[in-house]
Design an enzyme around this catalytic site. Structure first.
Site, PDB file in Angstrom:
ATOM      1  N   HIS A  53       1.038  -1.239  -0.091  1.00 61.09           N
ATOM      2  CA  HIS A  53      -0.062   0.204   0.026  1.00 61.09           C
ATOM      3  C   HIS A  53       0.981   1.198  -0.022  1.00 61.09           C
ATOM      4  O   HIS A  53       2.169   1.313   0.551  1.00 61.09           O
ATOM      5  CB  HIS A  53      -1.092  -0.104   1.245  1.00 61.09           C
ATOM      6  CG  HIS A  53      -1.996  -1.145   1.236  1.00 61.09           C
ATOM      7  ND1 HIS A  53      -3.065  -1.041   1.993  1.00 61.09           N
ATOM      8  CD2 HIS A  53      -2.143  -2.233   0.494  1.00 61.09           C
ATOM      9  CE1 HIS A  53      -3.623  -1.849   1.888  1.00 61.09           C
ATOM     10  NE2 HIS A  53      -3.325  -2.765   0.945  1.00 61.09           N
ATOM     11  N   GLU A  55       0.695   3.905   1.771  1.00 63.93           N
ATOM     12  CA  GLU A  55       1.392   4.191   2.983  1.00 63.93           C
ATOM     13  C   GLU A  55       2.586   3.366   3.701  1.00 63.93           C
ATOM     14  O   GLU A  55       3.587   3.844   4.073  1.00 63.93           O
ATOM     15  CB  GLU A  55       0.428   4.044   4.276  1.00 63.93           C
ATOM     16  CG  GLU A  55      -0.902   5.029   4.077  1.00 63.93           C
ATOM     17  CD  GLU A  55      -2.132   4.365   3.315  1.00 63.93           C
ATOM     18  OE1 GLU A  55      -3.328   4.416   3.509  1.00 63.93           O
ATOM     19  OE2 GLU A  55      -1.604   3.415   2.245  1.00 63.93           O
ATOM     20  N   CYS A  83      -6.121   1.783   5.994  1.00 61.56           N
ATOM     21  CA  CYS A  83      -6.884   0.700   6.276  1.00 61.56           C
ATOM     22  C   CYS A  83      -6.077   0.209   7.748  1.00 61.56           C
ATOM     23  O   CYS A  83      -5.171   0.654   8.189  1.00 61.56           O
ATOM     24  CB  CYS A  83      -6.379  -0.542   5.209  1.00 61.56           C
ATOM     25  SG  CYS A  83      -4.944  -1.018   5.125  1.00 61.56           S
ATOM     26  N   CYS A  86      -2.372  -0.341   7.620  1.00 65.80           N
ATOM     27  CA  CYS A  86      -1.530   0.774   7.567  1.00 65.80           C
ATOM     28  C   CYS A  86      -1.738   1.583   8.674  1.00 65.80           C
ATOM     29  O   CYS A  86      -0.523   2.071   9.252  1.00 65.80           O
ATOM     30  CB  CYS A  86      -1.927   1.722   6.174  1.00 65.80           C
ATOM     31  SG  CYS A  86      -1.652   0.593   4.589  1.00 65.80           S
TER      32      CYS A  86
END
Length: 153
Positions: A53, A55, A83, A86
């Site tokens: 992701h 992040e 999410c 993260c």
């Protein structure tokens, strides 16, 4: 020090992710001196890595830049509510502030879903600011998914 949003750079990373066929999420991490030390967009498909992701990729780069697994005083700008995975990583890294664009009622982990920072087990609770460039962030996601839907559905 005067507040300066870095969401424009996060949005640029999200657009680049969309151009690669990735879900358009972008993130940047800013050091205490105001310098952008990491920028990334989603790369889960490209890297065949469900943890890639924006992040997480930005965290990895910022930690390498800092020479530490902790980033006290650093801020994250991300186009979509993080999410749960993260959010937990951001807490572990001790990110100071999170600025995010679009809310994610389906998969968010900050204001929705798991609400990671509300648990007493959270190692660290950053300041959270939502709605920064939320319209642009949400529109980018909406357009991306609309282009991929079967028109017969």
């Amino acid at each position: 020090m005067v507040f300066k949003s870095h969401m424009d750079k996060a949005l640029a990373e999200a657009h680049a992710a969309a151009d690669r066929g990735e879900v358009p999420v972008g993130a940047v991490i800013v050091a205490p001196d105001g310098r952008i030390v990491a920028a990334a967009g989603n790369r889960t498909r490209e890297l065949n890595d469900p943890t890639a992701h924006a992040e997480i990729l930005a965290l990895r780069a910022a930690c390498a830049d800092a020479g530490s697994e902790r980033l006290p005083g650093h801020d994250l700008y991300v186009t979509l509510e993080p999410c749960a995975m993260c959010a937990a990583a951001l807490a572990a890294a001790r990110i100071r502030r999170i600025y995010y664009g679009a809310a994610d009622p389906k998969s968010g982990g900050v204001a929705h879903g798991a609400r990671v920072f509300t648990h007493k087990q959270a190692h660290h609770v950053p300041e959270v600011y939502d709605g920064i460039a939320s319209q642009e962030s949400a529109e980018l996601l909406k357009t991306f998914f609309a282009e991929r839907r079967d028109p017969r559905e």
